[in-house]
Design a protein around this motif. Sequence first.
Motif, PDB file in Angstrom:
ATOM      1  N   GLY A  45      -6.590  12.033   3.853  1.00 12.99           N
ATOM      2  CA  GLY A  45      -5.684  10.903   3.414  1.00 12.99           C
ATOM      3  C   GLY A  45      -5.354  10.734   4.555  1.00 12.99           C
ATOM      4  O   GLY A  45      -4.331   8.591   3.534  1.00 12.99           O
ATOM      5  N   ARG A  74     -14.570   4.923   4.095  1.00 13.13           N
ATOM      6  CA  ARG A  74     -15.125   5.014   2.469  1.00 13.13           C
ATOM      7  C   ARG A  74     -16.064   6.476   2.526  1.00 13.13           C
ATOM      8  O   ARG A  74     -15.591   7.507   2.069  1.00 13.13           O
ATOM      9  CB  ARG A  74     -15.287   3.710   1.653  1.00 13.13           C
ATOM     10  CG  ARG A  74     -14.389   3.527   0.709  1.00 13.13           C
ATOM     11  CD  ARG A  74     -14.405   2.566  -0.964  1.00 13.13           C
ATOM     12  NE  ARG A  74     -13.729   1.095  -0.831  1.00 13.13           N
ATOM     13  CZ  ARG A  74     -13.705   0.033  -0.449  1.00 13.13           C
ATOM     14  NH1 ARG A  74     -15.160   0.339   0.370  1.00 13.13           N
ATOM     15  NH2 ARG A  74     -12.609  -0.505  -0.551  1.00 13.13           N
ATOM     16  N   TYR A 129      -7.426   0.026   7.421  1.00 11.87           N
ATOM     17  CA  TYR A 129      -7.464  -1.029   6.902  1.00 11.87           C
ATOM     18  C   TYR A 129      -8.245  -2.348   8.231  1.00 11.87           C
ATOM     19  O   TYR A 129      -8.372  -2.452   9.513  1.00 11.87           O
ATOM     20  CB  TYR A 129      -6.507  -1.189   6.816  1.00 11.87           C
ATOM     21  CG  TYR A 129      -5.668  -3.117   6.582  1.00 11.87           C
ATOM     22  CD1 TYR A 129      -4.828  -2.475   5.149  1.00 11.87           C
ATOM     23  CD2 TYR A 129      -5.191  -3.937   7.480  1.00 11.87           C
ATOM     24  CE1 TYR A 129      -4.161  -3.356   5.420  1.00 11.87           C
ATOM     25  CE2 TYR A 129      -4.639  -4.925   6.848  1.00 11.87           C
ATOM     26  CZ  TYR A 129      -4.553  -5.043   5.601  1.00 11.87           C
ATOM     27  OH  TYR A 129      -3.148  -6.673   4.504  1.00 11.87           O
ATOM     28  N   THR A 165      -5.682   5.925   6.239  1.00 14.62           N
ATOM     29  CA  THR A 165      -6.218   4.811   5.052  1.00 14.62           C
ATOM     30  C   THR A 165      -7.045   4.021   6.436  1.00 14.62           C
ATOM     31  O   THR A 165      -6.498   4.378   7.007  1.00 14.62           O
ATOM     32  CB  THR A 165      -4.670   3.697   4.902  1.00 14.62           C
ATOM     33  OG1 THR A 165      -3.965   4.971   3.866  1.00 14.62           O
ATOM     34  CG2 THR A 165      -4.758   2.401   4.603  1.00 14.62           C
ATOM     35  N   ALA A 173     -11.464   8.158   4.084  1.00 15.06           N
ATOM     36  CA  ALA A 173     -10.714   7.124   4.109  1.00 15.06           C
ATOM     37  C   ALA A 173     -10.579   6.510   2.155  1.00 15.06           C
ATOM     38  O   ALA A 173     -11.160   5.492   2.116  1.00 15.06           O
ATOM     39  CB  ALA A 173     -10.390   6.201   4.416  1.00 15.06           C
ATOM     40  N   ARG A 174      -9.426   5.698   2.377  1.00 15.06           N
ATOM     41  CA  ARG A 174      -8.602   4.918   1.423  1.00 15.06           C
ATOM     42  C   ARG A 174      -9.484   3.738   2.276  1.00 15.06           C
ATOM     43  O   ARG A 174      -8.776   3.935   3.582  1.00 15.06           O
ATOM     44  CB  ARG A 174      -7.219   5.550   0.832  1.00 15.06           C
ATOM     45  CG  ARG A 174      -6.665   3.819   0.476  1.00 15.06           C
ATOM     46  CD  ARG A 174      -4.867   5.017   0.194  1.00 15.06           C
ATOM     47  NE  ARG A 174      -4.789   3.616  -0.774  1.00 15.06           N
ATOM     48  CZ  ARG A 174      -3.340   3.649  -0.441  1.00 15.06           C
ATOM     49  NH1 ARG A 174      -2.328   4.466   0.357  1.00 15.06           N
ATOM     50  NH2 ARG A 174      -2.537   2.519  -1.658  1.00 15.06           N
ATOM     51  N   ALA A 175      -9.280   2.297   1.237  1.00 16.39           N
ATOM     52  CA  ALA A 175      -9.319   1.616   2.562  1.00 16.39           C
ATOM     53  C   ALA A 175      -9.391   0.085   2.055  1.00 16.39           C
ATOM     54  O   ALA A 175      -8.765  -0.061   0.387  1.00 16.39           O
ATOM     55  CB  ALA A 175     -11.309   1.072   2.256  1.00 16.39           C
ATOM     56  N   SER A 176      -8.195  -0.605   2.415  1.00 20.62           N
ATOM     57  CA  SER A 176      -7.986  -1.913   2.356  1.00 20.62           C
ATOM     58  C   SER A 176      -8.296  -3.250   3.371  1.00 20.62           C
ATOM     59  O   SER A 176      -8.655  -3.209   4.680  1.00 20.62           O
ATOM     60  CB  SER A 176      -6.754  -1.851   2.337  1.00 20.62           C
ATOM     61  OG  SER A 176      -6.315  -3.064   1.882  1.00 20.62           O
ATOM     62  N   LEU A 222       0.968  -1.031  -0.179  1.00 19.36           N
ATOM     63  CA  LEU A 222      -0.325   0.125  -0.249  1.00 19.36           C
ATOM     64  C   LEU A 222       1.069   1.665   0.151  1.00 19.36           C
ATOM     65  O   LEU A 222      -0.180   2.270  -0.394  1.00 19.36           O
ATOM     66  CB  LEU A 222      -1.078   0.394   0.989  1.00 19.36           C
ATOM     67  CG  LEU A 222      -2.340  -1.722   1.304  1.00 19.36           C
ATOM     68  CD1 LEU A 222      -3.060  -1.179   1.992  1.00 19.36           C
ATOM     69  CD2 LEU A 222      -2.776  -1.114  -0.406  1.00 19.36           C
TER      70      LEU A 222
END
Length: 268
Positions: free
Chosen positions: A207, A227, A211, A209, A231-234, A113
């Motif tokens: 910005g 999201r 997780y 993340t 947030a960016r999501a993984s 990531l």
Amino acid sequence: MDRYVVIGNPVAHSRSPEIHARFARQTGESITYERLLVEPGDFARAAREFFASGGRGANVTLPFKVDAFALAQERTARAGQAGAVNTLVMRGGDILGDNTDGAGLVRDLTANLGLALAGKRILLLGAGGAARGVVAPLLALSPAMLVIANRTRERARELAHAFAAAGRVEGAGLEATGEGFDLVVNATSASTRGEPLELPGGLFARGATAYDMAYGDSALPFLEGARAAGARASDGLGMLVEQAAESFLLWRGKRPETAAVIAALRAA
Ligand code: ATR
């Protein structure tokens, strides 16, 4: 052929056989890797029998990681810190226990990531076994602060206290996490239990993340919320493959390439 297994209950859903089959093909190693379903209370007997019959190594998943810790005659330092073992290997007649979960998470966060977490604010949700296994590896990234937040506040405080010497870490209740985190890691079992995870607003810095250490549908509730909050999501599929790669390295002395394996699992 050298025999490996993943031991768990349930274990039918485990993607580890597929991952290790891909690693073996890629590295030219000739191994078998199967699922071993074990009844609660029967772990030590079943694991000893596997090794006595010539088995070379095992991955251990829920609910046996603490049993595996107890079974191991020798343990790596990171297994000692995690208080749990997810990888067993025969070494010089003894069963060695390792824990590759934390390294797998960190590798997914940093290598896959591309996160640079030194000086950043990290929030770890949960204070059970899954959370415990990743505290020391996260602190090794030198974040400005690691907050461990848990529904049962005392468990978070105890966990933070246990790792106080390893970096800047605090324990809190879920309602008092603080705000503006660059990374929020979900290590609770709320969604796998089908329960909502109640979180305060303002968790995510610009910005940030999010997780989830679970993957697939289990990760969706937390990641969709994240999201929606920008947030960016993984999910944790990358962590699953990376912890497997660390186990494979321990067993076979070769580190597999993971990117293609993660992509193949996502596509499947
Ligand atoms: P694991 O080994 O998967 O971490 P565990 O030791 O049972 O399993 O821990 C589960 C974690 O998920 C705990 O932090 C638990 O919070 P409590 O310590 O308060 O029980 C958390 N958890 C489970 N269900 C939850 C829910 N509905 N909301 C918030 N946290 C939850």
